[in-house]
Design a protein around this motif. Structure first.
Motif, PDB file in Angstrom:
ATOM      1  N   ARG A  77       0.830  -1.199   0.000  1.00  0.00           N
ATOM      2  CA  ARG A  77       0.000   0.000   0.000  1.00  0.00           C
ATOM      3  C   ARG A  77       0.872   1.260   0.000  1.00  0.00           C
ATOM      4  NH1 ARG A  77      -2.175   3.512  -0.938  1.00  0.00           N
ATOM      5  NH2 ARG A  77      -4.139   4.469  -0.304  1.00  0.00           N
ATOM      6  N   ILE A  78       1.949   1.212   0.787  1.00  0.00           N
ATOM      7  CA  ILE A  78       2.823   2.397   0.871  1.00  0.00           C
ATOM      8  C   ILE A  78       3.473   2.642  -0.482  1.00  0.00           C
ATOM      9  CG2 ILE A  78       4.967   3.268   1.879  1.00  0.00           C
ATOM     10  CD1 ILE A  78       4.109   1.937   4.480  1.00  0.00           C
ATOM     11  N   GLN A  79       3.818   1.545  -1.137  1.00  0.00           N
ATOM     12  CA  GLN A  79       4.466   1.732  -2.434  1.00  0.00           C
ATOM     13  C   GLN A  79       3.537   2.389  -3.436  1.00  0.00           C
ATOM     14  OE1 GLN A  79       5.920  -2.120  -3.355  1.00  0.00           O
ATOM     15  NE2 GLN A  79       7.636  -1.874  -1.952  1.00  0.00           N
ATOM     16  N   GLU A  80       2.258   2.156  -3.237  1.00  0.00           N
ATOM     17  CA  GLU A  80       1.325   2.806  -4.162  1.00  0.00           C
ATOM     18  C   GLU A  80       1.232   4.299  -3.907  1.00  0.00           C
ATOM     19  OE1 GLU A  80      -2.482   1.027  -4.189  1.00  0.00           O
ATOM     20  OE2 GLU A  80      -1.675  -0.919  -4.749  1.00  0.00           O
ATOM     21  N   GLU A  81       1.692   4.681  -2.751  1.00  0.00           N
ATOM     22  CA  GLU A  81       1.549   6.085  -2.350  1.00  0.00           C
ATOM     23  C   GLU A  81       2.628   6.896  -3.059  1.00  0.00           C
ATOM     24  OE1 GLU A  81      -0.864   8.684  -0.376  1.00  0.00           O
ATOM     25  OE2 GLU A  81      -1.074   6.557  -0.758  1.00  0.00           O
ATOM     26  N   LYS A  82       2.338   7.275  -4.275  1.00  0.00           N
ATOM     27  CA  LYS A  82       3.402   7.931  -5.044  1.00  0.00           C
ATOM     28  C   LYS A  82       3.186   9.413  -5.210  1.00  0.00           C
ATOM     29  CE  LYS A  82       5.236   3.991  -7.412  1.00  0.00           C
ATOM     30  NZ  LYS A  82       4.653   2.892  -8.127  1.00  0.00           N
ATOM     31  N   GLY A  83       1.979   9.821  -5.028  1.00  0.00           N
ATOM     32  CA  GLY A  83       1.729  11.263  -5.134  1.00  0.00           C
ATOM     33  C   GLY A  83       2.439  11.959  -4.004  1.00  0.00           C
ATOM     34  N   ARG A 118      12.024   2.351   5.355  1.00  0.00           N
ATOM     35  CA  ARG A 118      12.015   2.173   3.900  1.00  0.00           C
ATOM     36  C   ARG A 118      11.067   3.163   3.248  1.00  0.00           C
ATOM     37  NH1 ARG A 118      12.841  -3.353   4.595  1.00  0.00           N
ATOM     38  NH2 ARG A 118      10.631  -3.862   4.611  1.00  0.00           N
ATOM     39  N   ALA A 119       9.910   3.301   3.881  1.00  0.00           N
ATOM     40  CA  ALA A 119       8.922   4.239   3.314  1.00  0.00           C
ATOM     41  C   ALA A 119       9.503   5.644   3.280  1.00  0.00           C
ATOM     42  CB  ALA A 119       7.652   4.210   4.136  1.00  0.00           C
ATOM     43  N   ALA A 120      10.208   6.008   4.350  1.00  0.00           N
ATOM     44  CA  ALA A 120      10.769   7.357   4.396  1.00  0.00           C
ATOM     45  C   ALA A 120      11.827   7.526   3.319  1.00  0.00           C
ATOM     46  CB  ALA A 120      11.362   7.611   5.777  1.00  0.00           C
ATOM     47  N   THR A 121      12.674   6.519   3.169  1.00  0.00           N
ATOM     48  CA  THR A 121      13.724   6.613   2.155  1.00  0.00           C
ATOM     49  C   THR A 121      13.109   6.705   0.761  1.00  0.00           C
ATOM     50  OG1 THR A 121      14.757   4.990   3.570  1.00  0.00           O
ATOM     51  CG2 THR A 121      15.967   5.658   1.627  1.00  0.00           C
ATOM     52  N   GLU A 122      12.089   5.881   0.574  1.00  0.00           N
ATOM     53  CA  GLU A 122      11.409   5.879  -0.715  1.00  0.00           C
ATOM     54  C   GLU A 122      10.810   7.256  -0.995  1.00  0.00           C
ATOM     55  OE1 GLU A 122      10.518   4.386  -4.179  1.00  0.00           O
ATOM     56  OE2 GLU A 122      11.680   3.362  -2.639  1.00  0.00           O
ATOM     57  N   ARG A 123      10.246   7.808   0.055  1.00  0.00           N
ATOM     58  CA  ARG A 123       9.609   9.115  -0.073  1.00  0.00           C
ATOM     59  C   ARG A 123      10.641  10.180  -0.459  1.00  0.00           C
ATOM     60  NH1 ARG A 123       4.373  11.451   0.331  1.00  0.00           N
ATOM     61  NH2 ARG A 123       4.153   9.749  -1.091  1.00  0.00           N
ATOM     62  N   VAL A 124      11.805  10.089   0.175  1.00  0.00           N
ATOM     63  CA  VAL A 124      12.854  11.057  -0.146  1.00  0.00           C
ATOM     64  C   VAL A 124      13.209  10.936  -1.623  1.00  0.00           C
ATOM     65  CG1 VAL A 124      15.274  11.579   0.230  1.00  0.00           C
ATOM     66  CG2 VAL A 124      13.762  11.289   2.169  1.00  0.00           C
ATOM     67  N   LYS A 125      13.265   9.691  -2.090  1.00  0.00           N
ATOM     68  CA  LYS A 125      13.589   9.484  -3.505  1.00  0.00           C
ATOM     69  C   LYS A 125      12.523  10.114  -4.385  1.00  0.00           C
ATOM     70  CE  LYS A 125      16.118   5.180  -3.377  1.00  0.00           C
ATOM     71  NZ  LYS A 125      15.781   3.779  -3.292  1.00  0.00           N
ATOM     72  N   GLN A 126      11.272   9.892  -3.983  1.00  0.00           N
ATOM     73  CA  GLN A 126      10.183  10.459  -4.787  1.00  0.00           C
ATOM     74  C   GLN A 126      10.272  11.979  -4.805  1.00  0.00           C
ATOM     75  OE1 GLN A 126       6.693   8.890  -2.995  1.00  0.00           O
ATOM     76  NE2 GLN A 126       7.025   6.847  -3.790  1.00  0.00           N
ATOM     77  N   TYR A 127      10.616  12.548  -3.652  1.00  0.00           N
ATOM     78  CA  TYR A 127      10.729  13.998  -3.616  1.00  0.00           C
ATOM     79  C   TYR A 127      11.850  14.484  -4.524  1.00  0.00           C
ATOM     80  CZ  TYR A 127       7.227  15.130  -0.195  1.00  0.00           C
ATOM     81  OH  TYR A 127       6.041  15.325   0.416  1.00  0.00           O
ATOM     82  N   LEU A 128      12.940  13.698  -4.526  1.00  0.00           N
ATOM     83  CA  LEU A 128      14.028  14.102  -5.404  1.00  0.00           C
ATOM     84  C   LEU A 128      13.552  14.101  -6.849  1.00  0.00           C
ATOM     85  CD1 LEU A 128      16.973  14.795  -5.884  1.00  0.00           C
ATOM     86  CD2 LEU A 128      17.451  12.369  -6.017  1.00  0.00           C
ATOM     87  N   LEU A 131      11.468  20.273   1.908  1.00  0.00           N
ATOM     88  CA  LEU A 131      12.146  20.082   3.193  1.00  0.00           C
ATOM     89  C   LEU A 131      11.121  20.076   4.320  1.00  0.00           C
ATOM     90  CD1 LEU A 131      15.416  22.178   3.077  1.00  0.00           C
ATOM     91  CD2 LEU A 131      15.144  19.717   3.066  1.00  0.00           C
ATOM     92  N   ALA A 132      10.157  20.978   4.209  1.00  0.00           N
ATOM     93  CA  ALA A 132       9.141  21.024   5.254  1.00  0.00           C
ATOM     94  C   ALA A 132       8.373  19.711   5.293  1.00  0.00           C
ATOM     95  CB  ALA A 132       8.194  22.186   5.001  1.00  0.00           C
ATOM     96  N   SER A 133       8.050  19.199   4.097  1.00  0.00           N
ATOM     97  CA  SER A 133       7.325  17.930   4.062  1.00  0.00           C
ATOM     98  C   SER A 133       8.138  16.819   4.682  1.00  0.00           C
ATOM     99  CB  SER A 133       7.009  17.551   2.615  1.00  0.00           C
ATOM    100  OG  SER A 133       6.201  18.502   2.037  1.00  0.00           O
ATOM    101  N   VAL A 134       9.415  16.766   4.289  1.00  0.00           N
ATOM    102  CA  VAL A 134      10.262  15.692   4.797  1.00  0.00           C
ATOM    103  C   VAL A 134      10.482  15.856   6.294  1.00  0.00           C
ATOM    104  CG1 VAL A 134      12.541  14.704   4.625  1.00  0.00           C
ATOM    105  CG2 VAL A 134      11.353  15.326   2.586  1.00  0.00           C
ATOM    106  N   HIS A 135      10.431  17.125   6.708  1.00  0.00           N
ATOM    107  CA  HIS A 135      10.684  17.399   8.117  1.00  0.00           C
ATOM    108  C   HIS A 135       9.643  16.746   9.000  1.00  0.00           C
ATOM    109  CE1 HIS A 135      11.361  20.144  11.647  1.00  0.00           C
ATOM    110  NE2 HIS A 135      12.541  19.653  11.385  1.00  0.00           N
ATOM    111  N   LEU A 136       8.462  16.512   8.424  1.00  0.00           N
ATOM    112  CA  LEU A 136       7.403  15.869   9.197  1.00  0.00           C
ATOM    113  C   LEU A 136       7.857  14.545   9.786  1.00  0.00           C
ATOM    114  CD1 LEU A 136       4.321  16.487   6.944  1.00  0.00           C
ATOM    115  CD2 LEU A 136       4.817  17.531   9.124  1.00  0.00           C
ATOM    116  N   PHE A 137       8.769  13.868   9.064  1.00  0.00           N
ATOM    117  CA  PHE A 137       9.239  12.572   9.536  1.00  0.00           C
ATOM    118  C   PHE A 137       9.969  12.691  10.864  1.00  0.00           C
ATOM    119  CE2 PHE A 137       8.842  11.196   5.085  1.00  0.00           C
ATOM    120  CZ  PHE A 137       8.134  10.034   5.311  1.00  0.00           C
ATOM    121  N   THR A 138      10.521  13.854  11.130  1.00  0.00           N
ATOM    122  CA  THR A 138      11.315  13.978  12.343  1.00  0.00           C
ATOM    123  C   THR A 138      10.600  14.827  13.394  1.00  0.00           C
ATOM    124  OG1 THR A 138      12.428  15.903  11.475  1.00  0.00           O
ATOM    125  CG2 THR A 138      13.446  13.795  11.045  1.00  0.00           C
ATOM    126  N   ALA A 139       9.308  15.105  13.184  1.00  0.00           N
ATOM    127  CA  ALA A 139       8.596  15.919  14.160  1.00  0.00           C
ATOM    128  C   ALA A 139       8.566  15.209  15.513  1.00  0.00           C
ATOM    129  CB  ALA A 139       7.171  16.163  13.672  1.00  0.00           C
TER     130      ALA A 139
END
Lengths: 821, 308
Positions: free
Chosen positions: A376-382, A422-432, A500-508
């Protein structure tokens, strides 16, 4: 007066009775004086002598009266005292006499009492003696009674059990049976008891059968089920089998829930393949304006990949699967582990066996659950709304803590954390990749903006205007070049910030997994800083370089203005933006560099290199455009049979116009730069080759066959050792240097084309006129006007050399023609 | 060889044409043609003695006009072709011709070098490469390793294959190819590939490089925009059949694999200074795989490049 007198009297009495020994010491001091009439050492002789010696008669008289008065009062006092004491003594004597009488009476009564007590003791002994027999009988009778009641219970047991069975009151039945079981076991050698035992066994077997049936059917609730298991355990069913059954039962229910979850994922892949790309893109053009409300905007439109968004999905997973799992774990542990530890089952290693089974069970199911969640997380591409994902992951992670609490040894939490990582790393990749595509989109937008022709009025208030709008509006950049640059860099910066703000959520702080070491350390430094920010900057530099490499010699697929703009962008990155972005990142994420990270200087160097390359390429492209014009103009003309020059050729005017518009364009983005001081008559300068007498000597010498090469060779050798001009050298980051580079390339091409042609007399003269015209206008653009002089000298010199009839035009005529045209 | 100082040889006139004489197997020999509008042009025969690192020269007169291109026969070391400009009555005509060197030029030069400078011997004309229809020859190419009977001339937008007969005194066009396209296209230079049985030709026009199959006289590949500016010259690697080197006005030397012409295999950009830029000519001599650049018009120097 009265009170003091009284005290004194008391004092004297005390003295008399020898009381108050301790007060004596103080009094002794003063009462040692023999003249003190009140002291104990009073010596009347001394006192009287002293009086007689010291006092007058009158005084003595007074003393005497005073003394008499005192004696009289003392006497009365004494009388009073004696009287009082006498009275007291009398009453005391009375009291003692009375007491004597009373004690005698009391002694008589005590004697009576003891006699009574003895009589009572006798009576009591005789009563207990009579009651002894009856007591023993009653005890025996009550014992028989209880036994009979027990026996009755036993005899009634089969019937009672049957009734319980009918009423489905299994718990009561088991309780009853347990009570009877031991007794029956003990007396099973008696036939009657044996019968009861057999009956009971049969009934209990039936009951167990029924319980097992109920257990197997599985329709009952978890509570019922656990009750079943409890009863069965009490009936000495094999625990292992029960564990297995219990777990398999629980498994079937959990699997149903898993399937329901899976059903939410599966129907989508086909739909997502179609709809995904547009959803993945960040809003590109709109982002320039207000990047802060970007994310909510896209967040509002739900991800098309599935019917439910991820938060809802995880919620369902947590509420249904994870809580059921927890329930199963709890009841299982209660039944087989906690319970068993206290009971007699503990000896059979049941807790160990049971917990091993449980762990395997939980691991297996959790693995399936995790694989679903991961799918399910992998489908989360938006990349729109990151907060949703973060919240979902947080909930996911948080709910797993419950499982961990129940099963401390389980790997579930660890693996859950891994999924989050993994989801976070994947997300960072997507953001890149989103950033990259945003950058490319922005570039496309810029390209379009550059391609859109501007109104002539809008172009250049600068030097380009007086050469006419045609050149300025065509290839020339619009005046908004700086605006484009600033909006481009601002929109990129904003995009980076919002990412950055979006990614920052991971470390809130309120996110449970943010305090994991991964999210504190590696995620910040390797994930965000390196893979996101640094990679993006590298991507910008690299894509810029690709503009030079790919489009390189294949003509101008990239508009020159874009090259110029990107070059400025990279340069800005080098000077400030990179440092700013990285500082921002480090501050936001409190990056602690455990592992080596790319230093700012490396990135800056890369950006500078890219900027340099772009600018060089810009110079080459622009130089090439002007070169082509010059080349065509030289190659397509018959220079031998041309007419006498009347005008400057149109192409030269065009060259000057283009150079001017390039100058304006570059001036929009780059600073002026330094140039060498101009000589006072820069535009008026004449070509030394023709004006000097040396020139004459050169041509005169040429006609002498014996020495055809003196001057030529001399001038060539002179050139060899004079300052070398690098045509395609790197330019500096300023306008003058850029324009100089372009002019160098253009004039060099002109020179080389001239060398391939043969000229007639008028051909040479035309070149003279053209060069003079270029001289008049081009000197102002370059850093060192001598360079232009030198190249134009070369051109005229070369065309003279290639001339069949080298008769140069008068300088004054050239000037007239140039000023006219 | 790299250790030695460059050998420098000066000419009286400006020169643009240089070739290695491949028929001469004993010595490393170059032919240079001069350009002068006013005087008789010369052909300099330069022998490079690589043992002693010195140069021996001989001069022959080429009275027909200034030489734009020179080619040496691969079979007969006395035969050569030139493309030259003839000026007459305010008209400049580009011609191509086959010449023979006088048989005794070597002996003459040995006796008295001074005399040869003052009274050089003249080339003997064998035939004009002129069929009356095509003019403005840009260059003439000998069939590499051939018997000296076939040449190709590039004239304007035509490539003409000539057969030389009767000891090269007679030339007839056997086939021709035409470069088609919009604008006034014009071949600037070319090379006959020594590979594939000498059935391929590479030509340059403006910024493009084209390959031709001589059997069908049709184009086989085209490198559009091979250089940012005009392509000056090109050459094949004598040892690797698909490799091609080119140089252009953008101060670059590029190496191409003709099987994949999208990207150059390698690009050299070191020639960014004044003297070398436009006049370099790539020439492979067959003793060394090296490139000899004709530099500043009248200065010949030799630069060695290992083109692998």
């Amino acid at each position: 007066m009265e009170s003091s007198r009284k005290r004194r009297v008391h004092g004297m009495l005390k003295l008399y009775y020898g009381m108050n020994e301790e007060g004596k010491a103080a009094e002794q001091a003063k009462s040692l004086d023999p003249c003190d009439i009140n002291g104990p050492h009073f010596d009347h002789e001394v006192f009287l002598n002293k009086l007689r010696r010291e006092c007058s008669l009158a005084e003595l008289m007074d003393q005497e009266t005073c003394m008499v008065k005192q004696i009289r009062s003392l006497d009365s006092d004494m009388q009073t005292l004696v009287y009082e004491n006498y009275n007291k003594f009398i009453s005391a004597t009375d009291t003692i006499r009375k007491m004597k009488n009373d004690f005698k009476k009391m002694e008589d009564e005590m004697d009576g009492l003891s006699a009574n007590m003895a009589a009572i003791t006798d009576f009591s002994a005789s009563i207990s003696g009579t009651l002894q027999d009856q007591h023993a009988q009653i005890t025996k009778l009550s014992g028989v009674h209880t036994l009979l009641r027990k026996l009755q219970f036993l005899f009634e047991l089969p019937a009672r059990l049957n009734k319980c069975l009918e009423l489905q009151a299994f718990a009561q039945a088991v309780r009853s049976h347990r009570r009877a079981r031991c007794v029956l076991q003990q007396y099973s050698h008696l036939p009657s008891f044996k019968g009861i035992q057999d009956d009971c066994h049969a009934i209990m077997d039936k009951l167990a059968q029924e319980l097992r049936q109920k257990f197997r059917d599985g329709g009952s609730s978890a509570k019922d089920l656990s009750e079943c298991v409890e009863l069965l355990l009490q009936l000495d069913e094999p625990a292992e089998e029960l564990c297995d059954k219990f777990l398999s039962h629980a498994r079937s229910r959990l699997e149903l829930e898993l399937q329901a979850l899976e059903a939410e994922i599966t129907p989508c892949p086909s739909a997502s393949a179609v709809k995904d790309p547009p959803a993945r893109r960040l809003p590109s053009a709109a982002a320039a304006g207000s990047p802060t409300d970007n994310l909510p905007k896209t967040g509002a439109t739900p991800s098309p990949t599935s019917n439910t968004d991820i938060l809802e999905f995880i919620d369902r997973g947590c509420n249904e699967f994870v809580s059921s799992l927890c329930l199963v774990i709890t009841s299982y542990q209660e039944l087989f582990i906690t319970h068993a530890q206290t009971g007699e089952l503990a000896s059979k290693n049941i807790p160990q066996m049971a917990s091993a089974k449980l762990n395997a069970f939980v691991d297996d199911l959790a693995a399936r659950y995790f694989s679903l969640v991961e799918r399910r997380i992998q489908e989360e591409k938006g990349v729109g709304d990151n907060s949703l994902l973060v919240r979902a992951l947080d909930r996911f992670h948080r709910r797993l803590q419950a499982v961990t609490k129940l099963l401390p040894g389980s790997a579930v939490a660890h693996r859950g954390t891994e999924i989050v990582m993994r989801a976070a790393t994947e997300r960072v990749k997507q953001y890149l990749s989103a950033l990259q595509s945003f950058y490319m989109d922005s570039l496309t937008d810029v390209r379009q903006a550059l391609a859109t022709p501007r109104l002539a009025g809008a172009s250049g208030p600068g030097g380009g205007a007086h050469f006419g709008g045609a050149a300025a509006s065509g290839r020339d950049a619009p005046t908004s070049l700086p605006e484009l640059l600033s909006s481009l860099s601002a929109s990129i910066l904003n995009q980076i910030k919002s990412v950055l703000a979006s990614v920052h959520l991971f470390t809130a702080k309120d996110i449970t997994f943010s305090n994991k070491p991964y999210f504190k350390g590696e995620f910040c430094s390797q994930g965000v800083r390196e893979s996101l920010v640094v990679n993006f900057i590298k991507f910008v530099c690299q894509s810029s370089r690709q503009f030079c490499d790919n489009a390189g010699d294949k003509g101008g697929s990239t508009p020159p203005a874009l090259l110029l703009l990107l070059s400025r962008l990279c340069l800005d990155y080098e000077t400030s933006t990179i440092t700013y972005i990285l500082t921002l990142t480090d501050e936001q994420f409190l990056v602690q560099h455990h592992s080596p990270v790319t230093p700012v200087t490396t990135l800056c160097a890369e950006a500078r290199e890219a900027a340099q390359k772009l600018l060089n390429h810009y110079v080459k492209v622009q130089g090439l455009i002007i070169s082509q014009m010059l080349r065509k103009s030289v190659e397509t003309r018959d220079w031998v049979n041309t007419i006498e020059p009347r005008n400057v050729r149109a192409v030269m005017k065009r060259v000057v116009e283009d150079t001017t518009s390039i100058d304006v364009q570059v001036g929009l983005l780059y600073e002026e730069g330094v140039r060498k001081a101009h000589s006072s008559d820069s535009s008026k300068r004449t070509f030394s080759v023709y004006s000097s007498s040396r020139q004459q000597a050169r041509y005169a010498a040429s006609y002498t066959p014996s020495a055809p090469m003196d001057t030529n060779l001399l001038s060539n050798i002179h050139k060899l050792f004079s300052e070398r001009i690098d045509i395609f050298s790197s330019v500096e980051f300023n306008k003058v240097s850029v324009i100089t580079g372009i002019i160098k390339i253009s004039l060099k091409t002109f020179l080389e084309c001239v060398r391939l042609r043969t000229f007639g007399r008028f051909g040479l003269q035309q070149i003279q006129v053209d060069c003079h015209y270029l001289q008049m206008y081009l000197w102002r653009f370059v850093s060192d006007e001598n360079l232009v002089h030198f190249l134009l000298d070369e051109i005229v010199g070369s065309s003279a050399h290639r001339c069949l009839d080298p008769a140069p035009m008068e300088q004054s005529v050239i000037e007239v023609i140039c000023e006219r045209g | 060889m790299e250790d030695d100082a460059p050998v420098i040889y000066g000419l009286e006139f400006q020169a643009r044409a240089l070739t290695a004489q491949t028929a001469e197997t004993d010595a490393i020999r170059f032919l240079v043609g001069t350009q002068s509008l006013k005087f008789d042009n010369q052909i300099h025969i330069i022998d490079f003695d690589d043992e002693n690192n010195i140069i021996n020269k001989n001069v022959l007169l080429h009275r027909a006009g200034e030489i734009w291109h020179i080619g040496a026969s691969p079979a007969d070391k006395a035969v050569l072709t030139t493309c030259y400009n003839k000026t007459s009555d305010s008209r400049v005509v580009s011609c191509a011709a086959v010449w023979r060197m006088p048989s005794d030029w070597e002996t003459g030069s040995n006796e008295s070098p001074d005399d040869s400078a003052h009274n050089p011997q003249t080339l003997e004309l064998l035939c004009h490469l002129d069929d009356g229809a095509h003019s403005n020859a840009a260059c003439v190419l000998w069939e590499p390793m051939g018997d000296g009977k076939r040449v190709i001339s590039l004239a304007d937008n035509h490539a003409l294959l000539w057969d030389l007969q009767e000891s090269s005194t007679q030339a007839t066009v056997s086939s021709s190819a035409t470069l088609e396209g919009k604008g006034q296209l014009k071949f600037t230079s070319g090379k006959w590939s020594p590979h594939h049985n000498c059935s391929q030709l590479a030509t340059a026009n403006d910024t493009a490089i084209r390959g031709w199959d001589l059997r069908s006289m049709s184009q086989i590949y085209c490198i559009e925009n091979a250089h940012g500016q005009l392509v000056r010259d090109l050459d094949f690697n004598p040892n690797r059949q698909y490799y091609l080197a080119s140089c252009g006005d953008d101060c670059k030397v590029k190496f191409w694999d003709v099987r994949n012409v999208q990207e150059p295999v390698k690009t050299l950009e070191e020639h960014s200074h004044w003297w070398r830029m436009p006049l370099c000519t790539c020439t492979h001599t067959h003793t060394h795989t090296h490139t000899c650049y004709l530099e500043k018009k009248d200065i010949l120097a030799e630069h060695i490049h290992n083109c692998r």
